[in-house]
Motif scaffolding. Sequence first.
Motif, PDB file in Angstrom:
ATOM      1  N   GLU A   1     -14.828   1.120  -4.910  1.00  0.00           N
ATOM      2  CA  GLU A   1     -13.889   1.688  -4.589  1.00  0.00           C
ATOM      3  C   GLU A   1     -12.753   2.603  -3.530  1.00  0.00           C
ATOM      4  O   GLU A   1     -13.883   3.783  -3.227  1.00  0.00           O
ATOM      5  CB  GLU A   1     -12.462   2.153  -5.920  1.00  0.00           C
ATOM      6  CG  GLU A   1     -12.813   1.849  -7.080  1.00  0.00           C
ATOM      7  CD  GLU A   1     -11.901   1.953  -8.385  1.00  0.00           C
ATOM      8  OE1 GLU A   1     -11.962   3.299  -7.853  1.00  0.00           O
ATOM      9  OE2 GLU A   1     -11.911   1.762  -9.695  1.00  0.00           O
ATOM     10  N   SER A   2     -12.367   2.829  -3.051  1.00  0.00           N
ATOM     11  CA  SER A   2     -11.225   3.139  -1.949  1.00  0.00           C
ATOM     12  C   SER A   2     -10.723   4.384  -2.494  1.00  0.00           C
ATOM     13  O   SER A   2      -9.737   4.637  -3.573  1.00  0.00           O
ATOM     14  CB  SER A   2     -10.844   2.973  -0.711  1.00  0.00           C
ATOM     15  OG  SER A   2     -10.095   3.957  -0.387  1.00  0.00           O
TER      16      SER A   2
ATOM     17  N   ARG B   1      -7.745  -4.082  -9.504  1.00  0.00           N
ATOM     18  CA  ARG B   1      -8.038  -2.939  -8.238  1.00  0.00           C
ATOM     19  C   ARG B   1      -7.425  -4.205  -7.497  1.00  0.00           C
ATOM     20  O   ARG B   1      -6.653  -5.328  -7.892  1.00  0.00           O
ATOM     21  CB  ARG B   1      -8.953  -3.021  -8.360  1.00  0.00           C
ATOM     22  CG  ARG B   1      -9.769  -2.008  -9.535  1.00  0.00           C
ATOM     23  CD  ARG B   1     -11.206  -2.080  -9.594  1.00  0.00           C
ATOM     24  NE  ARG B   1     -11.366  -0.682 -10.081  1.00  0.00           N
ATOM     25  CZ  ARG B   1     -11.870  -0.564 -11.873  1.00  0.00           C
ATOM     26  NH1 ARG B   1     -12.032  -1.970 -12.369  1.00  0.00           N
ATOM     27  NH2 ARG B   1     -12.852   0.029 -12.432  1.00  0.00           N
TER      28      ARG B   1
ATOM     29  N   THR C   1      -6.854   5.252  -0.288  1.00  0.00           N
ATOM     30  CA  THR C   1      -5.879   3.645  -0.170  1.00  0.00           C
ATOM     31  C   THR C   1      -5.407   3.467  -2.028  1.00  0.00           C
ATOM     32  O   THR C   1      -6.868   2.538  -2.098  1.00  0.00           O
ATOM     33  CB  THR C   1      -6.955   2.930   0.839  1.00  0.00           C
ATOM     34  OG1 THR C   1      -6.650   3.581   1.657  1.00  0.00           O
ATOM     35  CG2 THR C   1      -5.463   1.683   0.924  1.00  0.00           C
ATOM     36  N   PHE C   2      -4.417   3.232  -2.159  1.00  0.00           N
ATOM     37  CA  PHE C   2      -3.482   2.278  -2.995  1.00  0.00           C
ATOM     38  C   PHE C   2      -2.793   1.843  -3.295  1.00  0.00           C
ATOM     39  O   PHE C   2      -1.949   2.447  -2.228  1.00  0.00           O
ATOM     40  CB  PHE C   2      -4.347   3.243  -4.278  1.00  0.00           C
ATOM     41  CG  PHE C   2      -3.191   4.702  -3.867  1.00  0.00           C
ATOM     42  CD1 PHE C   2      -2.017   4.777  -4.776  1.00  0.00           C
ATOM     43  CD2 PHE C   2      -4.117   5.863  -3.502  1.00  0.00           C
ATOM     44  CE1 PHE C   2      -1.586   6.668  -4.609  1.00  0.00           C
ATOM     45  CE2 PHE C   2      -3.535   7.072  -2.697  1.00  0.00           C
ATOM     46  CZ  PHE C   2      -2.050   7.079  -3.021  1.00  0.00           C
ATOM     47  N   LYS C   3      -2.255   1.480  -4.399  1.00  0.00           N
ATOM     48  CA  LYS C   3      -0.681   0.728  -4.726  1.00  0.00           C
ATOM     49  C   LYS C   3      -0.455   1.591  -5.999  1.00  0.00           C
ATOM     50  O   LYS C   3      -1.281   2.053  -6.394  1.00  0.00           O
ATOM     51  CB  LYS C   3      -1.038  -0.617  -5.074  1.00  0.00           C
ATOM     52  CG  LYS C   3      -1.131  -1.671  -3.644  1.00  0.00           C
ATOM     53  CD  LYS C   3      -1.414  -3.078  -4.060  1.00  0.00           C
ATOM     54  CE  LYS C   3      -2.155  -3.727  -2.960  1.00  0.00           C
ATOM     55  NZ  LYS C   3      -1.464  -5.256  -2.592  1.00  0.00           N
TER      56      LYS C   3
ATOM     57  N   THR D   1       0.794   9.849 -13.494  1.00  0.00           N
ATOM     58  CA  THR D   1       0.117   8.510 -13.869  1.00  0.00           C
ATOM     59  C   THR D   1      -0.268   9.238 -15.138  1.00  0.00           C
ATOM     60  O   THR D   1      -0.466   8.334 -16.622  1.00  0.00           O
ATOM     61  CB  THR D   1      -1.123   8.890 -13.399  1.00  0.00           C
ATOM     62  OG1 THR D   1      -1.218   8.041 -11.815  1.00  0.00           O
ATOM     63  CG2 THR D   1      -2.404   7.779 -13.934  1.00  0.00           C
TER      64      THR D   1
ATOM     65  N   LYS E   1       1.016  -0.949  -0.119  1.00  0.00           N
ATOM     66  CA  LYS E   1       0.311  -0.079  -0.091  1.00  0.00           C
ATOM     67  C   LYS E   1       1.028   1.055  -0.201  1.00  0.00           C
ATOM     68  O   LYS E   1       1.906   1.374   0.495  1.00  0.00           O
ATOM     69  CB  LYS E   1      -1.233   0.281   0.922  1.00  0.00           C
ATOM     70  CG  LYS E   1      -1.446   1.576   1.536  1.00  0.00           C
ATOM     71  CD  LYS E   1      -2.794   1.087   2.662  1.00  0.00           C
ATOM     72  CE  LYS E   1      -1.649   1.240   3.687  1.00  0.00           C
ATOM     73  NZ  LYS E   1      -2.843   1.648   4.904  1.00  0.00           N
TER      74      LYS E   1
ATOM     75  N   LYS F   1      -1.897   3.266 -10.759  1.00  0.00           N
ATOM     76  CA  LYS F   1      -2.653   3.759  -9.845  1.00  0.00           C
ATOM     77  C   LYS F   1      -3.857   2.397  -9.924  1.00  0.00           C
ATOM     78  O   LYS F   1      -4.364   1.998 -10.631  1.00  0.00           O
ATOM     79  CB  LYS F   1      -3.501   4.415  -9.834  1.00  0.00           C
ATOM     80  CG  LYS F   1      -3.516   5.118  -7.990  1.00  0.00           C
ATOM     81  CD  LYS F   1      -4.180   6.624  -8.860  1.00  0.00           C
ATOM     82  CE  LYS F   1      -4.130   7.328  -6.607  1.00  0.00           C
ATOM     83  NZ  LYS F   1      -4.539   8.405  -6.472  1.00  0.00           N
ATOM     84  N   VAL F   2      -3.395   2.041  -8.704  1.00  0.00           N
ATOM     85  CA  VAL F   2      -3.801   0.794  -8.357  1.00  0.00           C
ATOM     86  C   VAL F   2      -4.870   0.366  -6.877  1.00  0.00           C
ATOM     87  O   VAL F   2      -4.697  -0.246  -5.995  1.00  0.00           O
ATOM     88  CB  VAL F   2      -3.544  -0.882  -8.533  1.00  0.00           C
ATOM     89  CG1 VAL F   2      -4.640  -2.428  -8.125  1.00  0.00           C
ATOM     90  CG2 VAL F   2      -2.447  -1.411  -9.629  1.00  0.00           C
ATOM     91  N   PRO F   3      -6.259   0.878  -7.448  1.00  0.00           N
ATOM     92  CA  PRO F   3      -7.399   0.825  -5.953  1.00  0.00           C
ATOM     93  C   PRO F   3      -7.786   0.073  -5.563  1.00  0.00           C
ATOM     94  O   PRO F   3      -8.245  -1.082  -5.481  1.00  0.00           O
ATOM     95  CB  PRO F   3      -8.379   2.273  -6.606  1.00  0.00           C
ATOM     96  CG  PRO F   3      -8.567   1.488  -7.822  1.00  0.00           C
ATOM     97  CD  PRO F   3      -6.803   1.135  -8.102  1.00  0.00           C
ATOM     98  N   ARG F   4      -7.717   0.058  -4.170  1.00  0.00           N
ATOM     99  CA  ARG F   4      -8.325  -0.746  -2.978  1.00  0.00           C
ATOM    100  C   ARG F   4     -10.170  -0.627  -2.871  1.00  0.00           C
ATOM    101  O   ARG F   4     -10.537   0.524  -3.148  1.00  0.00           O
ATOM    102  CB  ARG F   4      -8.620  -0.416  -1.956  1.00  0.00           C
ATOM    103  CG  ARG F   4      -8.647  -1.309  -0.123  1.00  0.00           C
ATOM    104  CD  ARG F   4      -8.422  -1.122   0.953  1.00  0.00           C
ATOM    105  NE  ARG F   4      -9.474  -0.248   1.244  1.00  0.00           N
ATOM    106  CZ  ARG F   4      -9.421   0.251   2.142  1.00  0.00           C
ATOM    107  NH1 ARG F   4      -8.563   0.421   3.598  1.00  0.00           N
ATOM    108  NH2 ARG F   4     -10.696   0.883   2.611  1.00  0.00           N
TER     109      ARG F   4
END
Length: 450
Positions: free
Chosen positions: A300-301, A357, A304-306, A278, A255, A285-288
């Motif tokens: 999607e949050s 995601r 919070t993301f990776k 980006t 994260k 960007k990979v959202p939670r």
Amino acid sequence: MKLQRKALKTLKQWKTTPDHKPLLIRGARQTGKTWLVNEFANGQYDNIVSVDFMQRPSLSGIFEQDLDPQRIIRQLELAANQRILPGRTLLFFDEIQESPLALTSLKYFTEQAPDYDIIATGSYMGISKHGKTSFPVGKVTMMNLHPLSFTEYLDSIGQDMIADTIREGRFEDIPQALEPQMNDLLKTYMWVGGMPAALSAHLDNGIPQDVRTVQQDILNAYDLDFSKHAAYTLGERIRLVWNTLPSQLAKENRKFVYGVVRQGARAREYEEALTWLTDYGIITKVPRLDALHIPLPGYESLNTFKIYLEDTGILGALSGLDVNTLVNKSKLFSEFKGAFVEQYVCQQLVAQGIRPRYWANPNPQGNAEIDFVMEQGDEVFPIEVKSSSNIRARSLSYVCNRYGLHGIRIGEIGYRKQSWLTNIPLWCVDGLGEYLKRQIEKSRENPATI
């Protein structure tokens, strides 16, 4: 050996489509946009007229008088000393982000001079941030170009039959005897990456240091662009974010944490830098997700993301991964606590047009987490990535039971389909989308299958 790109097939399909619009190819720096267009034009047209707006910025002046296609054609013919003939000449606008009015002119070519074949290339950022000029919405065909995928690497080394089988998602047709060879080739690809210049250096002589030199040149070019396209303060924040991405991925849960960029850092200080990277096209960007229901964007949050990079080879160079790792391939899958493998999987999903995601248990007491989640049709598939021979899947089992889903486990394992889970070899990820399409079609014919 010569690079092989499946995008060439897409370009040929575009050319043969009746009443095709101008084609706009977007991509990050060094993904091979210019090479692709020139390679395609060879043999498809009598001649190609290239207008490079970065190399010859004065040519932008041709578009400043008005946007009449016939006048533009006449003046471009004089500038190039070549005839531009409908259907026989490819008109190539390279680095079109440097000439916003040229980008706008594509609208008028579509409406008033549709017989001309036009391809334009440009960066994600330059095209999306083209100032006050009008973007030709609905008047161009869009195409994104990414680094070469693993199957394109296989094509380039003459392994086209296995590459086609993977791309078509026919994993059950691949004999187990090929697994050691494919794992070895995958490790080479992961270290080299899919940037065309790096892959060409590898195919030319196979010297790891030559590949690393190319990768470092690409990183240097990025750094120059940080200064060229961003104000000083923003440019420094972009560098801080960019240079700490290997550390972000080396964390156990991946994260993104602003405090890793700078102690005490807050989101509002670095959100613009992340958006810039980006838009530039070099991070994903990979959202939670807080729940696994259709449609996924609704769960999607926002905070919070990776973050993953565009390419495994660039990640290795940015992190200073030892050149000797290519020789000692046994360690490659375990680098960054397995994040190197996750980076590869993310890269292959993006190349298929899949938006990845991830899911983490919103309950503070729960520690279950799923590496990636993807949609296919109206189905949701949780994906767990294994960087070792350990195939335990507790989080995947928990999620599949909770949401009634079929799981995908990716790792150093052979293809095997079970009632609630399908094992997919790492080297088959590039065909995952097509595989799932086929399985969904089968399940509609026979509900007992997935």
